[in-house]
Design an enzyme around this catalytic site. Structure first.
Site, PDB file in Angstrom:
ATOM      1  N   HIS A  73      17.218   5.685   4.226  1.00 25.19           N
ATOM      2  CA  HIS A  73      16.936   4.415   4.260  1.00 25.19           C
ATOM      3  C   HIS A  73      17.222   3.732   2.769  1.00 25.19           C
ATOM      4  CE1 HIS A  73      15.013   3.898   8.610  1.00 25.19           C
ATOM      5  NE2 HIS A  73      15.123   5.183   8.132  1.00 25.19           N
ATOM      6  N   HIS A 157       4.148   6.799   9.273  1.00 23.62           N
ATOM      7  CA  HIS A 157       5.542   7.495   9.231  1.00 23.62           C
ATOM      8  C   HIS A 157       5.414   8.269   7.713  1.00 23.62           C
ATOM      9  CE1 HIS A 157       9.667   8.591   9.649  1.00 23.62           C
ATOM     10  NE2 HIS A 157       9.856   7.862   8.403  1.00 23.62           N
ATOM     11  N   ASP A 178      10.988   2.802   9.985  1.00 26.26           N
ATOM     12  CA  ASP A 178      10.680   3.758  10.558  1.00 26.26           C
ATOM     13  C   ASP A 178       8.858   3.763  10.758  1.00 26.26           C
ATOM     14  OD1 ASP A 178      12.973   4.833  10.799  1.00 26.26           O
ATOM     15  OD2 ASP A 178      13.085   6.649   9.604  1.00 26.26           O
ATOM     16  N   GLU A 203      13.306   0.664  15.293  1.00 28.40           N
ATOM     17  CA  GLU A 203      13.766   1.899  15.388  1.00 28.40           C
ATOM     18  C   GLU A 203      13.669   2.661  16.748  1.00 28.40           C
ATOM     19  OE1 GLU A 203      12.499   5.426  14.941  1.00 28.40           O
ATOM     20  OE2 GLU A 203      10.560   5.182  14.017  1.00 28.40           O
TER      21      GLU A 203
END
Length: 598
Positions: A73, A157, A178, A203
């Protein structure tokens, strides 16, 4: 009609190099800028040629937002800003800003210093890139410019992960990055308010998975680790530096203490110290239990887990090693795996998702012979276990987030095409909203219905509430009657009386008049008395007055009787009413046309 355009430059029907371009209200925003771990050439970076052919991105992008510090990311960030060229603001949370450069530098060392790759960013580029970062606080609305605003929400996450709401005028997009909808041993669950965005970009890593009980998974994990060390084997657990690593370390630390086990547990050198430092620094991002007990006992200071030295990999006897990175694509975890792969006593436990092309993905798909660098072949004899401790939302969690945010449209990224297709159908069926899953380089255009914000006066609101009935919400809207006043480019809904008062106007009365002819031999006064008696018998719930001036009044309706000059027995009944009583006036004219009872 206004519209919002979404183009994945990475993570479109794929996991890796997350990079989503959003165009909203004339603004262009890049969401994440990640690297694909399955490639060693230019394909590891997002394809920025979709944005511009002549290099620099500054002129095109209004801002870049990074959701969290995982390299899929944020891994291409220095490449994008320093090599392609971007000088604008880069937004990320405080923990992400602190941890991101460390992971970028670790990966750069592996890629450039050890593998000798070229066309890669330097240490100085990482530093220059991080100077452009603007830190975000949770729930703080940040004005990027006069029209564009962003707001971060807690995503679970990993430490510092955030979902982001982007607003331009009345149009809005939420990007999840995420996220995890279930709390774990060190982080809380993702949360967002009922913001009803035009598009929710989510996601979909585990689009078709509904995870079993976490307690069962933890029990299986501990059982497999224990059995392997009991028979003298070694256990390798590939993890990323922060996140699942801390989760599983807390689990093993507690188990080792309870069972009084002596087999050593190791963690990649330096990373435990760094992790400890950042969890102390950003304690407010952890879950409630850790925040409460942190002063008395730091959950991240481990008694049984020691720093790993590469020479330990050759030591005889059982051991457990947490090593980075998590997909076995490079670094210490791959070096240890090569040494231990030939012994069937040993075990590798993969606790998270592995992208295509990585060693982790290959062994999870049952490959027993691996081609390594320099054309060497590696025989895989050790046991391979996959145990999902991944901190991604499963299918149930994704549906839960949709219920929370109530988006008008849904767009899936960061997942595999077949699984996304299944989830897309389920979302459209359950929520009756459109769901999209564009591939990389494919643009989805969503036409939005421009909404106009209106303030409602307190008096009008009180009057409406006094009428009773359920309170209005998105599923049970309520029609409100009033007068719209526009002043200084803003709208207010007020009662008609308040509107007249504010504007200094007199109320106009609109009245309707109707003539009904009736044959009646009686005098005008007697005919009017008969009309009064008839109406009293028919309209029992109404107030009816016979006034001495020769009129009958029902609500706002006035009734008079006159005779025709040419024909005295022909009476003309005149009915007059205001527009509020139009229905009653029509009823009375129809009733009188039928005649009076004898």
């Amino acid at each position: 009609m206004p519209d919002i355009k979404v183009t994945p430059l990475g993570a479109g029907q794929d996991v890796g190099r997350s990079c989503i371009l959003v165009s909203i209200g004339g603004k262009n925003i890049m969401l994440d800028c990640g690297m694909h771990m399955g490639f060693n050439d230019d394909r590891r970076f997002p394809d920025f040629s979709y944005i511009t052919q002549n290099g620099r991105l500054t002129e095109f992008l209004d801002c870049v937002i990074i959701s969290h510090f995982h390299l899929d990311h944020c891994g291409a960030l220095p490449y994008m800003s320093e090599m392609v060229g971007y000088d604008g603001p880069i937004y990320m949370t405080h923990p992400t800003k602190a941890i991101c450069p460390i992971l970028l530098e670790d990966f750069r060392k592996i890629t450039v210093d050890k593998k000798g790759e070229t066309n890669f960013f330097t240490s100085q580029m990482i530093k220059d890139c991080m100077k452009k970062v603007v830190p975000l606080n949770l729930h703080q609305t940040v004005q990027v410019d006069d029209e564009l605003e962003i707001k971060a929400y807690y995503a679970g996450h990993v430490l510092g992960a955030a979902m982001v709401q982007i607003k331009v005028g009345s149009e809005s997009v939420v990007y999840t990055g995420d996220y995890n909808m279930t709390p774990d041993r060190h982080l809380g669950a993702a949360w967002i308010d009922k913001c009803r965005p035009d598009i929710l970009i989510s996601e979909s890593t585990y689009a078709t998975t509904i995870r079993d009980s976490k307690r069962c998974r933890e029990r299986d994990f501990l059982k497999k680790v224990h059995e392997t060390v009991e028979r003298g084997g070694k256990v390798l657990i590939p993890v990323f530096a922060l996140g699942r690593a801390q989760e599983l370390c807390i689990l093993l630390e507690t188990f080792w203490e309870r069972m009084n086990l002596k087999a050593p547990i190791y963690f990649s050198t330096g990373l435990t110290e760094k992790a400890n430092h950042y969890y102390k620094l950003f304690i407010t991002w952890t879950n409630q239990k850790i925040r409460k007990t942190f002063v008395q006992r730091n959950m991240f200071e481990f008694k049984h887990i020691k720093a790993f030295d590469r020479s330990y990999a050759d030591n005889p006897g059982p051991m457990v090693v947490f090593a980075t990175p998590g997909m076995l694509h490079a670094g210490q975890s791959l070096q240890i795996f090569k040494k231990w792969a030939g012994n069937e006593k040993n075990m590798v436990i993969m606790p998270g998702y592995c992208v295509q092309g990585t060693v982790g993905h290959k062994i999870l798909n049952g490959q027993k012979k691996l081609e390594m660098e320099g054309r060497a072949t590696l025989d895989v004899k050790l046991q391979v276990e996959y145990m999902s401790f991944s901190a991604h939302a499963d299918a149930k969690g994704i549906m839960q987030l949709i219920r929370m945010a109530e988006p008008r449209n849904m767009l899936l990224v960061h997942g595999e095409a077949k699984k996304m297709e299944f989830l897309k159908d389920k979302i459209e069926q359950e929520f009756s909203i459109s769901c999209f899953m564009p591939a990389n380089g494919e643009t989805t255009t969503i036409v939005t219905n421009p909404s106009v914000p209106v303030d409602i006066s307190l008096n009008l609101l009180k009057r409406e509430m006094a009428l009773g009935g359920p309170l209005p919400d998105a599923k049970r809207p309520r029609t409100m009657h009033g007068t719209l006043i526009m002043k200084d480019n803003s709208l207010r809904l007020v009662s008609p009386e308040q509107a007249l008062k504010e504007l200094g106007l007199n109320e106009h009365q609109l009245r309707f008049t109707c003539r009904v002819q009736l044959h009646d031999p009686h005098s005008d006064t007697d005919t009017l008395s008969r009309i009064y008696t008839h109406l009293k018998s028919v309209l029992k719930s109404y107030s009816i007055q016979h006034v001495p001036d020769g009129t009958v009044i029902v609500e706002s309706i006035v009734i008079k009787v006159t005779s025709s000059a040419e024909e005295p027995n022909l009476k003309v009944i005149l009915l007059s009413w205001s527009y509020q009583d139009e229905e009653l006036g029509s009823f009375l004219s129809t009733l009188l046309k039928k005649g009076l009872p004898s």
